[in-house]
Design an enzyme around this catalytic site. Structure first.
Site, short mmCIF file in Angstrom:
data_model
loop_
_atom_site.label_atom_id
_atom_site.label_comp_id
_atom_site.label_asym_id
_atom_site.label_seq_id
_atom_site.Cartn_x
_atom_site.Cartn_y
_atom_site.Cartn_z
N SER A 260 0.83 -1.21 0.00
CA SER A 260 0.00 0.00 0.00
C SER A 260 0.87 1.26 0.00
CB SER A 260 -0.96 -0.04 1.21
OG SER A 260 -1.92 0.98 1.13
N ASP A 584 -8.49 -3.36 -6.70
CA ASP A 584 -8.46 -4.25 -5.52
C ASP A 584 -9.34 -3.73 -4.39
OD1 ASP A 584 -7.09 -2.12 -4.42
OD2 ASP A 584 -5.25 -3.22 -3.99
N HIS A 637 -7.51 -5.43 -1.09
CA HIS A 637 -6.30 -4.66 -0.83
C HIS A 637 -5.49 -5.18 0.35
CE1 HIS A 637 -3.72 -1.18 -1.19
NE2 HIS A 637 -3.93 -0.85 0.08
#
Length: 682
Positions: A260, A584, A637
């Site tokens: 991320s 995602d 994610h």
């Protein structure tokens, strides 16, 4: 004895007392009077006992008792059952489960080779208190972020105060020190039972990894990237730990695994470590080549995320907007004095790191009023198609049976569904940048000052000017944020940039504000370093928003996502005021995949050393039963961190394989086709 004899007599109902015409008892006049000794002797017939009424308190106590009893019963059964029982039930329903990747690869003979470095993303790393105000007494070295979040419920305003940073400096407030938790426990679990890195760590341990060959590069994810070095010397610590791991593991270079926002943070690190001091770490131009084998980016928002715009603009995202529409009294009004969204905005707007994820590249990357790279995308679920190492068909892509509804993804923010769908020639925009903001409403109300946000200085005139401009693309949304939050963006301009470099040799790009933008910096001079972009696909992901003005009130957020805006069909990409594209669930495919698919592919001006790049997509498959938890094939994610295929790819690279040896590109989306639509000088 006489009393006992009286009790043995059969009970008889007392006649009702006489009442007046209004239905009130005459006895009301005698209330409070004590019987005298001269009163008539009591009747031998005792009065009937009235049944107690069932009150709300009784109902609450009964409900709490039932919940607690059920909880303890379930807890007892859970601890009493054999450890293999959940697996037995799951296998009975779905068939035999595959071996975890670590077990499978251990059987193949893979063993630990390259040290691994984990770089967590935003919000997934734990933060603990080292110094605080009086309201935080007893919380020394207790987690304020991560863990159980118990103090959010016990003292919410105190928690907000300590999690916020100084609005001027972007660093600690006076008298407060909140620091990142260190070690693998910093981000193995976000809260008890909700894994982040734990599954990957456990599988690496299966082939021999332990703490001396694994390092969690924890940092305070609220700070701007350069400020983590200014305050905590975090970048220097990462550099020293990588050098130590390489030196103590036979010279084997590290495999870095950012997730991320950690992807952007490590991009900043790679430029910092080679730059000369005092701005950089002084490692020299070949440091990355000598110390890094591969960078395996998971769910990387390389080019930003539209979700960051909604978060900064109205403290919303799709799920928050839906919850706001369902229960406005909880999130939107002064229900119980909570003022939830306003406190959330006050806190998050002090976190400079959130500005690193504002979309980069402007209209060139994200599209304009009349086009976007994802034009033609359909949200209708389709059968998964065969992988291809170059251009592949999107699993949710074009339908030969019909034409997809036209979607203007380039319009990141539109005020009204009609504006989002109208031809650009019919949209009349009134310039907002020089508009007079109007009266300051913050100083007229004490509670407004208590939850101060920059909207309180915008005034009615500024609010109207924002709505009258009607539609914002990736280029104009930067100006929008400067207009509605000038103080926040003034801090952000010191640390981040969102453009495209014309000449990367210009000395100005040596400044740290450009280091986390892949369109304004070069990759390190490391031809033997491999770069992977690994992310999930097949999940509707926020791409653009329909907004409306909120009802006027003091101390309020004047803009909100229009959850009533819906597409006309069941499979429409417009849901609850949010236009959805492939991704995602957090990062669109365009942001996660473009740089490795095209921007860095081969020798380009952004990758002059020609480091090899790979796109590895993982098609989302949700768990078939609740017993599977978050699943082993998820592309979401965070849940992708438990994806068996992704974990296997990482372990193979860490054990010595190359990108070509694990199959090169693995693509299910239209990322290569979309990348060709972006006209960027390479």
């Amino acid at each position: 004895m006489s009393l006992l004899r009286r009790r043995k007599q059969p009970q008889r109902e007392q006649p009702p007392p006489p009442s007046d015409g209004n239905g009130s008892d005459h006895d009301d006049e005698d209330k409070g009077k004590k019987p005298s000794s001269s009163s008539a002797p009591p009747s031998k017939e005792p009065t009937r006992r009235t049944k107690a009424k069932w009150s709300c308190v009784d109902s609450c106590c009964w409900l709490v008792g039932c919940v607690c009893s059920a909880w303890w019963l379930l807890l007892f059964l859970y601890n009493a059952m054999p450890a293999s029982f959940p697996q037995y039930v799951t296998e009975a329903i779905t068939g035999p489960l595959p071996d975890p990747p670590g077990v499978k690869l251990q059987k193949e003979g893979l063993r630990v080779k390259h040290p691994v470095v984990f770089v967590p993303g935003i919000v997934t790393g734990g933060l603990e208190l080292w110094e605080g105000h009086h309201c935080a007494e007893g919380l020394f070295r207790k987690r304020l972020w991560g863990g159980t979040f118990g103090d959010v419920y016990k003292r919410p305003l105190c928690w907000v105060e300590h999690m916020s940073l100084d609005n001027e400096t972007g660093l600690d407030k006076p008298g407060i020190r909140v620091r990142p938790v260190t070690g693998l426990v910093a981000a193995d679990y976000f809260v008890p039972g909700y894994f982040v890195w734990a599954v990957l760590i456990a599988n690496l341990a299966r082939i021999g990894y332990e703490e001396k060959t694994m390092y969690m590069a924890a940092y305070d994810w609220r700070l701007s990237f350069q400020n983590t070095e200014v305050r905590d010397q975090t970048l220097s610590r990462i550099k020293s730990n990588i050098e130590l791991m390489v030196a103590t593991n036979g010279g084997n270079r590290v495999v870095v695994i950012p997730h991320s926002m950690g992807v952007l943070y490590f991009m900043h690190f790679m430029k910092w470590v080679e730059a000369p001091p005092p701005m950089g770490g002084g490692g020299g131009p070949n440091w990355c080549e000598k110390h890094i084998k591969a960078v395996m980016n998971i769910g990387g928002p390389f080019l930003g995320v539209p979700k960051a715009v909604a978060g900064l603009f109205s403290s919303e995202a799709k799920d928050v907007a839906v919850a706001r529409a369902i229960a406005p009294d909880v999130l939107d009004s002064d229900f119980l004095g909570l003022q939830t969204l306003r406190h959330l905005m006050r806190m998050t707007r002090t976190w400079d790191s959130t500005m690193s994820m504002i979309p980069k590249g402007g209209d060139t990357i994200w599209g304009g009023l009349d086009w976007s790279p994802e034009d033609g995308f359909e949200c209708k679920a389709k059968k998964q198609k065969t992988n291809d190492t170059e251009v592949s068909k999107d699993s949710n892509g074009e339908n030969a049976e019909g034409h997809p509804e036209p979607i203007n993804y380039g319009r990141l923010v539109s005020f009204g569904k009609d504006v989002a769908e109208a031809p650009s020639s019919e949209i009349e925009q009134i310039e907002f940048r020089d508009a007079v903001k109007g009266n300051n409403i913050a100083h007229s109300n004490t509670s407004c000052r208590d939850i101060w946000t920059e909207y309180h200085e915008l005034g009615w005139g500024g609010i109207k000017a924002v709505a009258d401009y009607k539609v914002y693309t990736a280029s104009s949304v930067i100006d929008l944020l400067h207009f509605v939050a000038p103080r926040m963006m003034q801090r952000g301009n010191v640390h981040f940039s969102y453009g495209i470099a014309d000449n990367l040799d210009d000395p100005k790009y040596q400044h740290y504000k450009y280091w986390s933008n892949p369109l304004e910096t070069k990759l390190p001079n490391a031809p033997d370093m491999e770069i992977f972009s690994m992310y999930g696909v097949g999940i509707p992901t926020e791409r653009a928003y329909v907004y409306k003005l909120a009802p006027q009130a003091e101390c309020y957020i004047p803009f909100r996502i229009d959850t009533s805006a819906e597409g006309g069909e069941e499979n429409s990409c417009l849901k609850g005021g949010v236009y959805l594209a492939d991704g995602d669930e957090t990062v669109p495919v365009l942001s996660a995949g473009y740089m490795c698919a095209k921007g860095w592919r081969g020798k380009t001006r952004f990758n002059p050393a020609g480091s090899k790049t790979y796109v590895r997509e993982y098609s989302h498959s949700p768990p078939s039963t609740l017993l599977e938890g978050r699943g082993t094939q998820s592309g979401a994610h965070v849940d992708i961190m438990g994806n068996f295929a992704l974990i296997e790819d990482i372990i193979r690279i860490a054990a010595g394989a190359t990108g070509e040896e694990i199959g090169g590109d693995q693509v299910f989306s239209d990322i290569f086709k979309w990348s060709e639509k972006i006209k960027l000088k390479l």
